[in-house]
Design an enzyme around this catalytic site. Structure first.
Site, PDB file in Angstrom:
ATOM      1  N   HIS A 178       0.815  -1.208   0.000  1.00  0.00           N
ATOM      2  CA  HIS A 178       0.000   0.000   0.000  1.00  0.00           C
ATOM      3  C   HIS A 178       0.852   1.262   0.000  1.00  0.00           C
ATOM      4  O   HIS A 178       0.376   2.322  -0.405  1.00  0.00           O
ATOM      5  CB  HIS A 178      -0.958  -0.013   1.186  1.00  0.00           C
ATOM      6  N   HIS A 203      -2.051 -12.585  -3.015  1.00  0.00           N
ATOM      7  CA  HIS A 203      -3.059 -13.358  -2.308  1.00  0.00           C
ATOM      8  C   HIS A 203      -2.636 -14.802  -2.059  1.00  0.00           C
ATOM      9  O   HIS A 203      -3.435 -15.611  -1.602  1.00  0.00           O
ATOM     10  CB  HIS A 203      -4.382 -13.304  -3.078  1.00  0.00           C
TER      11      HIS A 203
END
Length: 725
Positions: free
Chosen positions: A100, A268
């Site tokens: 992020h 993921h």
């Protein structure tokens, strides 16, 4: 779709409203049309507590890198009671922190990214997509405290995710130190037009069904998100539609389809999403929390110290059976089951398998005696339904080594894309391989006779403006946001730069045809000769104004080849406006002076530097296509203060002509003296810029002006010389 928890480009080249941001207690709050120059003083030295003499690169030389890595590896499984780790491993959280931080980068203007440690400040520290990353930074605080100024927050936040991947079994591609921290928010970054978090995407698209219509330079689909909404476009699940937005968003962040698929799957493969509770019960964001929270936000009254009760994105669950291990489990899960839409405990849309054996489910994040359903986001399902992404993922599934290498390279690119050329990299883990997205430039010669080259340029027959313009156009592509562009490499002679309208292709070709043989004859790079040509032009103009000056020169630039130039990504560097040369490619619906500020900020200029350069380029005659707008002098070609003297002359009257044109007439006779544009007039109308203009219009300012111009000019010519630092 960014780490684990996250909820054709528009025509205008810059932020909308970014320079006229209003607050009730601000100048622009009282006068909304006033030009806000704050964008040019975002990183004022007064905010840096380390002082002007601190050199981070020098400090890094004493950093014990191996000890730092050992401390980070130990942290991954050293769970603390105040913030529990999923499955006893902080890897997923640290990867999300790095992701992020880096994932805000966008290629259009090079802003965002992890290179400044900006996630510590508003608005990023309180974005909805960054829920609980305040905890990740606090977990890292003991390490930052230990290594002090030898380790920036920016480097630490990226390294934490890289070490997290290594601790879970991935062989990473490498890592570079060298990111320097900022000390206050980056107000120069425009994050979107919305005034509320997670507002519907429609505000930033001309047509949300056509992803390419997203407003430029934005990349994320909603305010407060890093990439796309994990529940689907505007929170409405539709994997096929989401795939189109994923493709556009990642392309705007410099990623192709294979890199996008690798990052999605690799992100993921480890960790989980958090939505096992009531999202409305979370406390205020870090910026809004009480002083007793000490900068941490989103307090969860129902978590009770258990990882499986956390709430961030609202989606709940892991993607693989072994969420703390780097393996191929993501593909096995995605393609090994049929999926259906369900709601998480927090009420978010997520995909869950229609039928799955108990032993194939991941363990509960806090209770190893339980197993929980795996999940996929809408963006994960896009990897399955989109034919291009599916083919890539099936290739990854069949060759785990290939997938691992592709992801490692994509992760390296994601976390280093805004660092610029390899010359800025530092540390023992910098890869030997030079990558095309690093804009490689070979070393140039430093041993040629500089005086002889300058003499030949001066006798070449090229005009002063020809010499100044070719150097300016070559150097002005530099942007400090991601350290791309600039004169080094002489890419102005290559596609696509040689054909850009802003570079006046016919004039450019004629000028280069004269300079190239000079470079060849003396064994100098054309890049060096182009800069030397500009210096000769400036010296000639100064002499014509009665001032003898020698412009400093730093040799050693190289000439990049076509093979070293990633042509598609260089299109974003095209100058479609340049107030310094009084030119705009088209009407962008934004005030010309705002465009000037945006370009000046990207070039790393202060307001005084912007002022002196523009005034000097006007009188030298550097306007695009020989335009006379703003050339407020009868001595064109001489580096005089005439632009400022005549701009502030009280004997003038200013009159608007047409939409953006202006005439300057004599107050007594009404005789036309000059024409100008908004970019010219703003230096007399804006109170701050006028103060600079008046400084240079004073009778004693001539030599000061010339020397200030030379200093600002040299700064621009050497802005990309990272090889010389």
């Amino acid at each position: 779709m960014n780490g684990n928890d996250s909820v054709v480009v528009g025509k205008c080249p810059v932020m909308h409203g970014g320079n006229t941001h209003t607050k009730p207690d601000s100048v622009t709050g009282w006068w909304p049309g006033s030009l806000n120059l704050d964008i040019l003083s975002q990183h004022d030295a007064k905010t840096n507590p380390l002082g002007k003499d601190f050199n981070y690169r020098e400090a890094l030389k004493s950093l014990d890198v191996e000890a730092l890595k050992r401390d980070l590896r130990a942290l991954m499984t050293d769970s603390q009671e105040w913030w529990p780790a999923d499955w006893g491993h902080y890897g997923g959280l640290m990867i999300r922190l790095s992701w992020h931080a880096a994932g805000t980068y966008r290629i259009a203007d090079g802003r965002g990214g992890a290179g400044t440690g900006n996630q510590r400040f508003a608005p990023l520290d309180s974005w909805p997509d960054n829920v609980s990353l305040d905890k990740a930074r606090r977990l890292l605080w003991p390490i930052k405290k230990k290594y002090g100024n030898k380790l920036s927050w920016a480097d630490l936040m990226v390294l934490a995710g890289t070490i997290a991947y290594e601790s879970m079994g991935l062989k990473t591609f490498g890592f570079s130190f060298g990111r320097t921290d900022i000390w206050h928010p980056e107000k120069d970054v425009y994050w979107g037009p919305e005034t509320t978090w997670l507002a519907p995407s429609d505000e930033r698209y001309a047509d949300v069904s056509t992803p390419a219509t997203m407003e430029n330079p934005l990349a994320a689909v909603q305010m407060g998100l890093i990439y796309v909404n994990p529940e689907g476009v505007n929170g409405k699940p539709d994997p096929a539609r989401t795939a189109l937005h994923v493709r556009e968003t990642f392309a705007r962040m410099a990623m192709n389809d294979e890199e996008t698929a690798a990052l999605t799957a690799g992100g993921h493969t480890v960790g989980k999403c958090h939505g096992n509770g009531d999202a409305t019960a979370l406390g205020p964001t870090p910026e809004a929390a009480d002083v007793t929270a000490q900068g941490m936000g989103w307090a969860n009254p129902h978590q009770h110290g258990k990882a499986n009760e956390a709430v961030s994105s609202g989606i709940e669950g892991a993607f693989t059976k072994n969420p703390t291990k780097w393996d191929g489990g993501y593909f096995e899960m995605l393609f090994g089951h049929e999926w259906e839409l369900r709601k998480s405990p927090a009420g978010a849309w997520q995909w869950e398998p229609v039928d799955i054996k108990e032993e194939d489910k991941p363990l509960d994040a806090s209770d190893p005696s339980k197993r929980q359903n795996p999940i996929m986001t809408d963006a994960d399902m896009a990897m399955r339904v989109d034919p291009i992404y599916r083919e890539i993922c099936e290739r990854f599934m069949a060759d785990h080594a290939y997938f691992s290498d592709t992801f490692a390279r994509a992760w390296f690119k994601l976390t280093h894309r805004d660092m610029g050329p390899k010359a800025r990299y530092f540390g023992p883990d910098v890869p030997d391989e030079e990558l095309i997205w690093q804009d490689p430039v070979p070393a140039g010669s430093k041993s040629y006779d500089i005086a002889a080259v300058k003499s030949q340029i001066a006798q070449s027959g090229l005009s002063t403006s020809d010499l100044v313009v070719v150097a300016w156009d070559s150097a002005r592509t530099f942007r400090g946001s991601d350290m791309r562009g600039g004169a080094n490499g002489a890419r102005i002679r290559l596609a696509p730069m040689k054909d850009w309208p802003g570079n006046e292709p016919a004039r450019l070709a004629r000028t280069l045809a004269v300079l190239a043989p000079i470079a060849h004859q003396h064994g100098a790079s054309l890049a060096d000769v182009i800069v030397l040509a500009g210096n000769v032009g400036v010296e000639r103009a100064a002499k014509a104004a009665g001032v003898e000056v020698t412009v400093p020169f730093l040799p050693g630039r190289g000439d990049a080849s076509e093979a070293q130039t990633d042509e598609p990504t260089f299109t974003v560097l095209e100058p479609v406006h340049d107030g310094f040369r009084n030119w705009m490619k088209q009407d962008f619906g934004v005030k010309a002076e705002e465009l000037l500020l945006d370009r000046a900020q990207l070039m790393g200029l202060t307001a005084p530097e912007m002022t002196v350069l523009l005034g000097g380029l006007r009188v030298i005659g550097a306007n695009h296509a020989g335009s006379k707008h703003g050339v407020l002098t009868s001595r064109e070609g001489a580096l005089t203060t005439d632009f400022f003297v005549n701009l502030t002359d009280m004997g003038n009257v200013w009159k608007a002509v047409g939409k953006d044109g202006y005439e300057i007439r004599d107050r007594k006779s009404n005789a036309l003296k000059w024409t100008a544009t908004r970019v010219d007039l703003v230096f007399g109308s804006n109170s701050i810029l006028r103060s600079y203009a008046e400084l240079y219009a004073q009778d004693d300012a001539h030599e000061i002006f010339v020397h200030d111009f030379v200093n600002a000019w040299s700064k621009m010519m050497n802005a990309d010389r990272f090889d010389a630092t």
